[in-house]
Design a protein around this motif. Structure first.
Motif, mmCIF file in Angstrom:
data_model
loop_
_atom_site.group_PDB
_atom_site.id
_atom_site.type_symbol
_atom_site.label_atom_id
_atom_site.label_comp_id
_atom_site.label_asym_id
_atom_site.label_seq_id
_atom_site.Cartn_x
_atom_site.Cartn_y
_atom_site.Cartn_z
ATOM 1 N N MET A 37 0.738 -1.188 -0.017
ATOM 2 C CA MET A 37 -0.084 0.005 0.134
ATOM 3 C C MET A 37 0.892 1.154 -0.129
ATOM 4 S SD MET A 37 -3.276 -0.739 2.323
ATOM 5 C CE MET A 37 -2.677 -1.025 3.770
ATOM 6 N N ARG A 38 1.967 1.273 0.758
ATOM 7 C CA ARG A 38 2.790 2.496 0.763
ATOM 8 C C ARG A 38 3.501 2.612 -0.688
ATOM 9 N NH1 ARG A 38 4.208 0.194 5.747
ATOM 10 N NH2 ARG A 38 6.000 -0.929 4.794
ATOM 11 N N LEU A 39 3.947 1.377 -1.118
ATOM 12 C CA LEU A 39 4.408 1.601 -2.526
ATOM 13 C C LEU A 39 3.787 2.076 -3.769
ATOM 14 C CD1 LEU A 39 6.766 -1.475 -2.179
ATOM 15 C CD2 LEU A 39 7.426 0.841 -2.138
ATOM 16 N N LEU A 40 2.218 1.756 -3.596
ATOM 17 C CA LEU A 40 1.130 2.040 -4.658
ATOM 18 C C LEU A 40 0.603 3.439 -4.278
ATOM 19 C CD1 LEU A 40 -0.730 -1.408 -4.636
ATOM 20 C CD2 LEU A 40 0.662 -0.497 -6.375
ATOM 21 N N ALA A 41 0.682 3.927 -3.074
ATOM 22 C CA ALA A 41 0.180 5.320 -2.962
ATOM 23 C C ALA A 41 0.383 6.367 -3.770
ATOM 24 C CB ALA A 41 0.363 5.696 -1.362
ATOM 25 N N PRO A 42 1.608 6.393 -4.291
ATOM 26 C CA PRO A 42 1.946 7.514 -5.320
ATOM 27 C C PRO A 42 0.936 7.314 -6.640
ATOM 28 C CG PRO A 42 3.960 6.938 -4.439
ATOM 29 C CD PRO A 42 2.934 5.870 -3.809
ATOM 30 N N LEU A 43 0.702 5.981 -6.647
ATOM 31 C CA LEU A 43 -0.065 5.510 -8.209
ATOM 32 C C LEU A 43 -1.689 5.727 -7.885
ATOM 33 C CD1 LEU A 43 2.096 2.694 -9.341
ATOM 34 C CD2 LEU A 43 2.430 4.881 -10.057
ATOM 35 N N GLU A 44 -1.826 5.999 -6.408
ATOM 36 C CA GLU A 44 -3.232 6.152 -6.167
ATOM 37 C C GLU A 44 -4.048 4.754 -6.663
ATOM 38 O OE1 GLU A 44 -5.376 9.753 -7.616
ATOM 39 O OE2 GLU A 44 -3.461 11.098 -6.749
ATOM 40 N N LEU A 45 -3.507 3.702 -6.202
ATOM 41 C CA LEU A 45 -3.928 2.414 -6.443
ATOM 42 C C LEU A 45 -3.927 1.365 -5.205
ATOM 43 C CD1 LEU A 45 -2.169 1.181 -9.810
ATOM 44 C CD2 LEU A 45 -4.373 1.958 -9.643
ATOM 45 N N VAL A 55 -2.836 -8.680 -13.875
ATOM 46 C CA VAL A 55 -3.384 -9.853 -14.370
ATOM 47 C C VAL A 55 -3.922 -9.578 -16.036
ATOM 48 C CG1 VAL A 55 -5.403 -11.359 -14.137
ATOM 49 C CG2 VAL A 55 -3.810 -11.037 -12.372
ATOM 50 N N LEU A 56 -4.699 -8.379 -16.087
ATOM 51 C CA LEU A 56 -5.107 -7.862 -17.334
ATOM 52 C C LEU A 56 -3.864 -7.841 -18.421
ATOM 53 C CD1 LEU A 56 -8.126 -5.432 -16.682
ATOM 54 C CD2 LEU A 56 -8.159 -7.788 -17.640
ATOM 55 N N HIS A 57 -3.019 -7.170 -17.756
ATOM 56 C CA HIS A 57 -1.527 -7.157 -18.700
ATOM 57 C C HIS A 57 -1.288 -8.327 -19.112
ATOM 58 C CE1 HIS A 57 2.314 -5.726 -20.205
ATOM 59 N NE2 HIS A 57 2.869 -6.750 -19.460
ATOM 60 N N SER A 58 -1.000 -9.352 -17.931
ATOM 61 C CA SER A 58 -0.542 -10.652 -18.268
ATOM 62 C C SER A 58 -1.403 -11.616 -19.378
ATOM 63 C CB SER A 58 -0.035 -11.236 -17.161
ATOM 64 O OG SER A 58 1.031 -10.621 -16.481
ATOM 65 N N GLY A 111 -4.169 2.591 -18.478
ATOM 66 C CA GLY A 111 -3.770 1.630 -17.484
ATOM 67 C C GLY A 111 -2.175 0.794 -17.998
ATOM 68 N N ALA A 112 -2.093 0.638 -19.030
ATOM 69 C CA ALA A 112 -0.936 -0.124 -19.574
ATOM 70 C C ALA A 112 0.278 0.803 -19.051
ATOM 71 C CB ALA A 112 -1.125 -0.200 -21.145
ATOM 72 N N SER A 113 -0.011 2.244 -19.145
ATOM 73 C CA SER A 113 1.180 3.120 -18.793
ATOM 74 C C SER A 113 1.715 2.841 -17.144
ATOM 75 C CB SER A 113 1.008 4.478 -19.026
ATOM 76 O OG SER A 113 -0.009 5.014 -17.898
ATOM 77 N N LEU A 114 0.897 2.348 -16.405
ATOM 78 C CA LEU A 114 1.273 1.918 -15.032
ATOM 79 C C LEU A 114 1.859 0.584 -14.969
ATOM 80 C CD1 LEU A 114 -2.015 3.165 -13.421
ATOM 81 C CD2 LEU A 114 -0.057 4.286 -13.473
ATOM 82 N N ILE A 115 1.971 -0.145 -15.963
ATOM 83 C CA ILE A 115 2.543 -1.593 -15.836
ATOM 84 C C ILE A 115 4.031 -1.566 -15.373
ATOM 85 C CG2 ILE A 115 3.158 -3.648 -16.880
ATOM 86 C CD1 ILE A 115 0.021 -3.075 -15.945
ATOM 87 N N PRO A 116 4.925 -0.854 -16.108
ATOM 88 C CA PRO A 116 6.211 -0.754 -15.568
ATOM 89 C C PRO A 116 6.483 -0.273 -14.139
ATOM 90 C CG PRO A 116 6.061 0.434 -17.952
ATOM 91 C CD PRO A 116 4.401 0.165 -17.401
ATOM 92 N N SER A 117 5.767 0.718 -13.743
ATOM 93 C CA SER A 117 5.717 1.041 -12.233
ATOM 94 C C SER A 117 5.330 -0.164 -11.374
ATOM 95 C CB SER A 117 5.056 2.194 -12.092
ATOM 96 O OG SER A 117 5.428 3.491 -12.637
ATOM 97 N N LEU A 118 4.241 -0.844 -11.606
ATOM 98 C CA LEU A 118 3.870 -1.850 -10.999
ATOM 99 C C LEU A 118 4.729 -3.062 -10.889
ATOM 100 C CD1 LEU A 118 0.058 -1.800 -12.007
ATOM 101 C CD2 LEU A 118 1.166 -0.902 -9.782
ATOM 102 N N LYS A 119 5.489 -3.374 -11.950
ATOM 103 C CA LYS A 119 6.455 -4.345 -12.205
ATOM 104 C C LYS A 119 7.787 -3.949 -11.531
ATOM 105 C CE LYS A 119 4.964 -6.649 -16.421
ATOM 106 N NZ LYS A 119 5.333 -7.774 -16.980
ATOM 107 N N ASP A 120 8.198 -2.727 -11.285
ATOM 108 C CA ASP A 120 9.052 -2.187 -10.520
ATOM 109 C C ASP A 120 8.890 -2.415 -8.914
ATOM 110 O OD1 ASP A 120 10.677 -1.152 -12.915
ATOM 111 O OD2 ASP A 120 10.111 0.795 -12.548
ATOM 112 N N ILE A 121 7.569 -1.911 -8.556
ATOM 113 C CA ILE A 121 7.036 -2.503 -7.166
ATOM 114 C C ILE A 121 7.118 -3.852 -6.838
ATOM 115 C CG2 ILE A 121 5.078 -2.596 -5.682
ATOM 116 C CD1 ILE A 121 4.590 0.354 -7.223
ATOM 117 N N GLU A 122 6.573 -4.686 -7.821
ATOM 118 C CA GLU A 122 6.821 -6.077 -7.672
ATOM 119 C C GLU A 122 8.311 -6.666 -7.305
ATOM 120 O OE1 GLU A 122 4.515 -8.331 -10.638
ATOM 121 O OE2 GLU A 122 2.874 -8.603 -9.013
#
Length: 168
Positions: A37-45, A55-58, A111-122
């Motif tokens: 949640m802390r890592l996702l806060a800047p993305l407001e997700l 999951v939709l990306h993959s 939505g697709a533009s957020l995937i690189p940030s989400l993968k970095d978080i993972e």
């Protein structure tokens, strides 16, 4: 970091107190969710929204039912979360070409533009796990948790999402 020898000689020899395993799993999940949640806060997700986007990306495009069969964050139908992602223009609903009565969910450009940030978080969360647990320890914990989930709805979710035939 705890060495595998230390884990085997002390921690594994001690019997768990009643309910300790359940609370260990709960505490680990809670700590992991707080970090996420802390890592996702800047993305407001939320963690649930992030999981759906990944999951939709993959695997997308997917029907709402298929999506619900692949996510851990939400038991049953994820329609409420998807509605919020559609409102935020991160997910698009489109009529299926194969069946005009069916709706397919897919990422929008936003939505697709957020995937690189989400993968970095993972990747950061996985790096943290690797700094605490060896590959062997991670495999042991994973195997034990999969065994624990045998016969549950979650077992099917994990098989569909992370089974041997899925991309790594």
């Amino acid at each position: 970091m705890t060495s595998p020898a230390a884990l085997h000689s002390t921690d594994s020899d001690r019997m768990l107190a009643p309910s300790e395993l359940r609370y260990l799993v709960l505490a680990a999940q809670r700590e992991g969710n707080r970090a996420l949640m802390r890592l996702l806060a800047p993305l407001e997700l939320t963690p649930s929204q992030a999981e759906i986007l990944l999951v939709l990306h993959s695997f997308g495009p997917l029907s709402l039912r298929s999506l619900g069969e692949m996510i851990v964050c939400e038991a049953g139908s994820p329609s409420r979360i998807v509605d919020m992602l559609v409102t935020r223009q991160l997910v698009h609903r489109r009529t299926s070409a194969a069946d005009r009565r069916a709706v397919q969910l897919e990422l929008t450009e936003a939505g697709a533009s957020l995937i690189p940030s989400l993968k970095d978080i993972e990747a950061g969360l996985e790096a943290h796990a690797a700094s605490v647990l060896t590959d062997q320890e991670q495999a042991l914990v994973g195997a034990a948790l999969r065994k624990y989930l045998q016969g549950t709805d979650s077992e099917g979710v994990f098989e569909r999402r992370f089974g041997a035939d899925q991309p790594r």
